[in-house]
Design an enzyme around this catalytic site. Structure first.
Site, PDB file in Angstrom:
ATOM      1  N   CYS A  91     -90.965 -90.966  22.975  1.00  0.00           N
ATOM      2  CA  CYS A  91     -90.094 -90.356  21.850  1.00  0.00           C
ATOM      3  C   CYS A  91     -90.417 -90.901  20.683  1.00  0.00           C
ATOM      4  CB  CYS A  91     -88.713 -89.794  22.406  1.00  0.00           C
ATOM      5  SG  CYS A  91     -88.374 -89.441  24.007  1.00  0.00           S
ATOM      6  N   ARG A 113     -85.665 -85.900  16.221  1.00  0.00           N
ATOM      7  CA  ARG A 113     -86.391 -86.663  17.029  1.00  0.00           C
ATOM      8  C   ARG A 113     -87.373 -85.672  17.749  1.00  0.00           C
ATOM      9  NH1 ARG A 113     -83.495 -87.602  21.773  1.00  0.00           N
ATOM     10  NH2 ARG A 113     -85.278 -89.072  22.562  1.00  0.00           N
ATOM     11  N   ASN A 132     -86.316 -93.659  25.227  1.00  0.00           N
ATOM     12  CA  ASN A 132     -86.934 -94.532  26.264  1.00  0.00           C
ATOM     13  C   ASN A 132     -86.864 -96.166  25.963  1.00  0.00           C
ATOM     14  OD1 ASN A 132     -86.345 -92.926  28.438  1.00  0.00           O
ATOM     15  ND2 ASN A 132     -88.457 -92.122  28.507  1.00  0.00           N
TER      16      ASN A 132
END
Length: 325
Positions: free
Chosen positions: A2, A16, A79
């Site tokens: 991401c 995002r 992540n």
């Protein structure tokens, strides 16, 4: 994988991409001021700031991926596999489970200054939401219109970093991501000048050659550099439409297409959605892999004194505007 970023024109924007091979069933979720948050180790919070963001709702609890509150603070978890480590419960600390971190911060902080004070006494603990939803390995970017920070919980403790570029991807840890920008200080939006050798007649034979060497692969390190370069050089008008459009273009520089990143046999990571929050006005914009039309949910159009979650399904399916039908 991401990518998250901040952006400032007249208003302040935060958003995002969420890149993965499948969706958990995401929704745009508004948590009103009187929804009762149950925190596993610190009890209930019945009154708080209203929050809006993208979440998976499980057992009537919003598991936010990214969100903002009504006071102008925004936050996203990305992540951080292999590096994220959470603690055991400790006495004399505010023990907050990983999945509670976003609502814990956004429910009670009206600025980054207040966030920093709260982080001084927080302990992010390894309590999972359930057996079906185990711990996610994450790190976080938190921002208001004045500054950004990155928060990483690792084996050697909780790290809080100033984030002057207002960008975050995944691995490696944030200091290493920032350090690698030194390798690209020569990049420029301007046409390059010949510094190779004064006796050689070298020409800039194409527009955009000032960006030669900007990494184009999908790794988190390369996405960090690419979005940072795009963001710091992006120019937008002050209107809402221009600002929102430019923000989607910034994150579009790291959009992932199906087929380019295979994670297992026949399964590919794609950009499931891209978000853009007007953190000043409380409007959550988004588009998806299947639907590039920008959709929006305005938290202030809802009853923020409610005690029940307000959920909107993510609009899927490409919508094409035929001009001659």
């Amino acid at each position: 994988m991401c990518t998250a970023a901040t952006y400032k024109t007249k208003d302040f924007y935060f958003g995002r991409t969420l890149d993965y091979e499948f969706s958990y069933g995401d929704q745009i979720v508004i948590t009103p001021r009187n929804y009762s948050f149950h925190f596993r180790h610190v009890g209930d919070m019945k009154n708080h700031y209203a929050i809006i963001g993208m979440a998976h709702v499980a057992e009537n609890y919003p598991l936010y991926y990214d969100a903002m509150n009504e006071k102008g603070v925004a936050m996203a978890g990305l992540n951080f596999v292999g590096n994220a480590v959470y603690s055991e419960v400790q006495p004399d600390m505010e023990n907050i489970a990983q999945f509670e971190f976003i609502p814990w911060i956004l429910s009670q902080c009206a600025s980054l200054a207040e966030v920093r004070k709260l982080l001084n006494r927080i302990n992010i603990v390894n309590t999972p939401f359930s057996e079906q939803l185990p711990l996610a390995q994450l790190h976080w970017i938190i921002a208001d219109e004045n500054e950004s920070i990155t928060v990483e919980s690792m084996s050697d403790g909780l790290h809080i970093y100033d984030n002057p570029v207002g960008v975050l991807t995944n691995n490696p840890p944030f200091p290493q991501q920032m350090f690698q920008l030194n390798n690209y200080m020569y990049l420029s939006p301007k046409q390059p000048k010949n510094t190779f050798g004064g006796n050689l007649a070298l020409d800039a034979y194409s527009r955009g050659m000032g960006g030669l060497g900007l990494p184009g692969d999908l790794s988190s390190s390369s996405r960090f550099v690419r979005v940072a370069f795009t963001k710091v050089n992006a120019i937008s008008g002050e209107s809402e439409e221009e600002s929102v459009s430019q923000f989607f273009h910034i994150l579009g520089s790291v959009d992932q297409q199906r087929g380019c990143c295979e994670v297992t046999d026949g399964k590919y990571e794609i950009t499931l959605y891209t978000s853009c929050c007007n953190v000043i006005k409380g409007i959550y914009y988004y588009n998806t892999y299947e639907n590039h039309q920008i959709s929006a949910v305005d938290m202030h159009a809802e009853n923020l004194e409610s005690n029940k979650l307000i959920c909107y399904p993510v609009i899927q399916g490409e919508r094409i505007n035929y001009q001659n039908k």
